[in-house]
Design a protein around this motif. Structure first.
Motif, PDB file in Angstrom:
ATOM      1  N   GLN A 258     -69.303  14.965 -45.272  1.00  0.00           N
ATOM      2  CA  GLN A 258     -70.339  15.711 -44.574  1.00  0.00           C
ATOM      3  C   GLN A 258     -70.434  17.121 -45.157  1.00  0.00           C
ATOM      4  OE1 GLN A 258     -72.318  14.329 -42.111  1.00  0.00           O
ATOM      5  NE2 GLN A 258     -71.282  12.445 -42.735  1.00  0.00           N
ATOM      6  N   VAL A 259     -71.593  17.744 -45.003  1.00  0.00           N
ATOM      7  CA  VAL A 259     -71.804  19.099 -45.498  1.00  0.00           C
ATOM      8  C   VAL A 259     -70.800  20.056 -44.864  1.00  0.00           C
ATOM      9  CG1 VAL A 259     -73.433  21.035 -45.580  1.00  0.00           C
ATOM     10  CG2 VAL A 259     -74.236  18.704 -46.027  1.00  0.00           C
ATOM     11  N   GLN A 260     -70.572  19.929 -43.571  1.00  0.00           N
ATOM     12  CA  GLN A 260     -69.643  20.816 -42.876  1.00  0.00           C
ATOM     13  C   GLN A 260     -68.225  20.681 -43.451  1.00  0.00           C
ATOM     14  OE1 GLN A 260     -69.767  20.622 -38.637  1.00  0.00           O
ATOM     15  NE2 GLN A 260     -68.006  21.949 -38.374  1.00  0.00           N
ATOM     16  N   GLU A 261     -67.821  19.465 -43.762  1.00  0.00           N
ATOM     17  CA  GLU A 261     -66.491  19.236 -44.333  1.00  0.00           C
ATOM     18  C   GLU A 261     -66.360  19.896 -45.705  1.00  0.00           C
ATOM     19  OE1 GLU A 261     -63.642  15.455 -45.625  1.00  0.00           O
ATOM     20  OE2 GLU A 261     -65.659  15.079 -44.861  1.00  0.00           O
ATOM     21  N   VAL A 262     -67.387  19.759 -46.531  1.00  0.00           N
ATOM     22  CA  VAL A 262     -67.358  20.373 -47.854  1.00  0.00           C
ATOM     23  C   VAL A 262     -67.383  21.894 -47.728  1.00  0.00           C
ATOM     24  CG1 VAL A 262     -68.596  20.627 -50.046  1.00  0.00           C
ATOM     25  CG2 VAL A 262     -68.338  18.364 -49.001  1.00  0.00           C
TER      26      VAL A 262
END
Length: 119
Positions: A74-78
């Motif tokens: 996910q974008v948040q994880e990256v």
């Protein structure tokens, strides 16, 4: 190009290429290169079409793009992996550097012929 200044520029590029994941800004970059910030900026102005910070961001966002394509992250994880506290700030930076927002990048990469060949 030749001379001490160009050799210093090449050394700074080499340091950035090897250590961009651990560096967090111009001060860190200059410190890792063993020079001051103003000289670092002058070197890049004289020998490159971009600032040292732009070069650093390009390296970091290329790595972020790689991470986005791994294991359906996910974008948040990256964003967290890239040490961004705010995922929105990460997305804006990614779009500024790459020309496309992270979610669209992932969507387009899944539709590309190269992505389909791996299935």
């Amino acid at each position: 190009f030749s001379g001490i200044a160009y050799a210093s520029y090449l050394r700074c590029v080499s340091v950035l290429n090897r250590r961009y994941l651990e560096l967090r800004g111009l001060g860190d970059i200059a410190g890792a290169c063993g020079i001051d910030v103003s000289y670092l900026c002058r070197l890049f102005k004289n020998f490159s079409h971009q600032s040292p910070y732009q070069y650093y961001l390009r390296l970091a966002m290329n790595y972020a793009a790689y991470l986005l394509l791994q294991d359906n992250r996910q974008v948040q994880e990256v964003a967290e992996m890239m040490h961004y506290v705010d995922p929105l700030h990460f997305s804006r930076t990614f779009k500024k550097v790459m020309g496309i927002c992270p979610s669209e990048f992932v969507k387009l990469s899944k539709c590309s012929p190269d992505a389909r060949e791996g299935q």
